[in-house]
Scaffold this motif. Sequence first.
Motif, mmCIF file in Angstrom:
data_model
loop_
_atom_site.group_PDB
_atom_site.id
_atom_site.type_symbol
_atom_site.label_atom_id
_atom_site.label_comp_id
_atom_site.label_asym_id
_atom_site.label_seq_id
_atom_site.Cartn_x
_atom_site.Cartn_y
_atom_site.Cartn_z
ATOM 1 N N THR A 4 0.851 -1.180 0.000
ATOM 2 C CA THR A 4 0.000 0.000 0.000
ATOM 3 C C THR A 4 0.892 1.235 0.000
ATOM 4 N N THR A 5 0.284 2.399 0.084
ATOM 5 C CA THR A 5 1.041 3.652 0.080
ATOM 6 C C THR A 5 1.088 4.242 1.481
ATOM 7 N N ALA A 6 1.886 5.289 1.636
ATOM 8 C CA ALA A 6 1.886 6.053 2.882
ATOM 9 C C ALA A 6 0.538 6.744 3.044
ATOM 10 N N GLY A 7 0.266 7.272 4.227
ATOM 11 C CA GLY A 7 -1.024 7.903 4.511
ATOM 12 C C GLY A 7 -1.318 9.057 3.571
ATOM 13 N N MET A 13 2.645 8.056 -6.523
ATOM 14 C CA MET A 13 3.021 7.055 -5.535
ATOM 15 C C MET A 13 2.129 5.820 -5.629
ATOM 16 N N ILE A 14 0.870 6.026 -5.945
ATOM 17 C CA ILE A 14 -0.035 4.885 -6.138
ATOM 18 C C ILE A 14 0.466 4.025 -7.299
ATOM 19 N N GLY A 15 0.897 4.705 -8.367
ATOM 20 C CA GLY A 15 1.440 3.975 -9.518
ATOM 21 C C GLY A 15 2.688 3.186 -9.161
ATOM 22 N N ILE A 16 3.567 3.804 -8.356
ATOM 23 C CA ILE A 16 4.784 3.116 -7.929
ATOM 24 C C ILE A 16 4.440 1.910 -7.061
ATOM 25 N N ALA A 17 3.474 2.099 -6.133
ATOM 26 C CA ALA A 17 3.070 0.999 -5.253
ATOM 27 C C ALA A 17 2.507 -0.170 -6.061
ATOM 28 N N LYS A 18 1.724 0.118 -7.075
ATOM 29 C CA LYS A 18 1.180 -0.945 -7.924
ATOM 30 C C LYS A 18 2.299 -1.663 -8.681
ATOM 31 N N GLU A 32 -6.635 4.390 1.721
ATOM 32 C CA GLU A 32 -7.960 4.891 2.123
ATOM 33 C C GLU A 32 -7.996 5.331 3.593
ATOM 34 N N LYS A 33 -6.919 6.030 4.013
ATOM 35 C CA LYS A 33 -6.835 6.631 5.353
ATOM 36 C C LYS A 33 -6.849 5.610 6.505
ATOM 37 N N SER A 35 -5.168 2.893 9.105
ATOM 38 C CA SER A 35 -3.881 2.729 9.766
ATOM 39 C C SER A 35 -3.253 1.405 9.357
ATOM 40 N N ILE A 36 -1.926 1.312 9.516
ATOM 41 C CA ILE A 36 -1.240 0.056 9.197
ATOM 42 C C ILE A 36 -1.730 -1.085 10.097
ATOM 43 N N PRO A 37 -1.859 -0.874 11.419
ATOM 44 C CA PRO A 37 -2.390 -1.971 12.254
ATOM 45 C C PRO A 37 -3.769 -2.443 11.808
ATOM 46 N N PHE A 38 -4.614 -1.511 11.349
ATOM 47 C CA PHE A 38 -5.949 -1.895 10.877
ATOM 48 C C PHE A 38 -5.825 -2.770 9.630
ATOM 49 N N ILE A 39 -4.951 -2.359 8.696
ATOM 50 C CA ILE A 39 -4.766 -3.132 7.467
ATOM 51 C C ILE A 39 -4.201 -4.516 7.793
ATOM 52 N N GLN A 40 -3.231 -4.565 8.724
ATOM 53 C CA GLN A 40 -2.663 -5.856 9.127
ATOM 54 C C GLN A 40 -3.728 -6.773 9.718
ATOM 55 N N GLN A 41 -4.542 -6.203 10.584
ATOM 56 C CA GLN A 41 -5.583 -7.000 11.233
ATOM 57 C C GLN A 41 -6.638 -7.450 10.226
#
Length: 257
Positions: A4-7, A13-18, A32-33, A35-41
């Motif tokens: 994913t990208t930074a906040g 940056m989205i293109g680079i992440a893809k 989509e705003k 947090s990293i812990p939320f995405i991990q969970q």
Amino acid sequence: MIVTTAGRTNEEMIGIAKRVAGELGVSYIAREKRSIPFIQQDSNQDVLVVGKNRLEIYPIKGEEPIFFHPNSAMFRMKRVMRGEDDPFLQAANLSFGDSILDCTLGLGSDSILASFVTGKAGRVTALEGNKYLYYLLKAGLQSWDTGIAEMNEAMKSIDVKHDTFESFLETCPAESFDIVYFDPMFEERIDESNGIKGLRTYAMYSKLNTEIIVNAKRVAKKRVVLKDHWKSEQFEKYGFSVIKRKTSKFHFGVIDV
């Protein structure tokens, strides 16, 4: 692993992440705003974040992110440029034009210093068995701007390969490197920098054995070098002469060939 990208991000940056996700063969998800812990969970996966200046890996079971930063190499190089000694360089006995195989890249500090000392006429090949660490280190070494031209050049000159030392040494012709260097994760834990603590989550815990040492001596023209904890039994077991360092928790061992 997901990417994913930074906040705070943008279309570039989205293109680079893809692109990063595609090169690693993993999924990209929009930040989509969240947090990293939320995405991990939510995903139950580690997360690689593509930021403006660096890549960061957030292990789901780790407390700290893993990222490339040449901070320790920078102050070590500045000392060398002032004419001071460096224990690794002394143990490896490196000089301009030498070639070295760094079997355990880690965060790259030793390889960077080796590349600086051996210069344009030298050759530094570094191995990383974990594909995510390999990708992170290879990208960091090529893109990080230290503000020191000689160091930038040294980092970009390192040939980083995604391979284990067990398999790579098997493919090397005899005497194809001047120095073969091992810096495995210590079995004894010591006080470590944050970067190394994070690195333990992804590190390859390959162990040395007689076959590997025999292969290393076949590949090395001059010397095999091992960095290990001062309590390690590997020095004596494999015939290394130990360079003891009274104020350090790790020593260097050498085998001259």
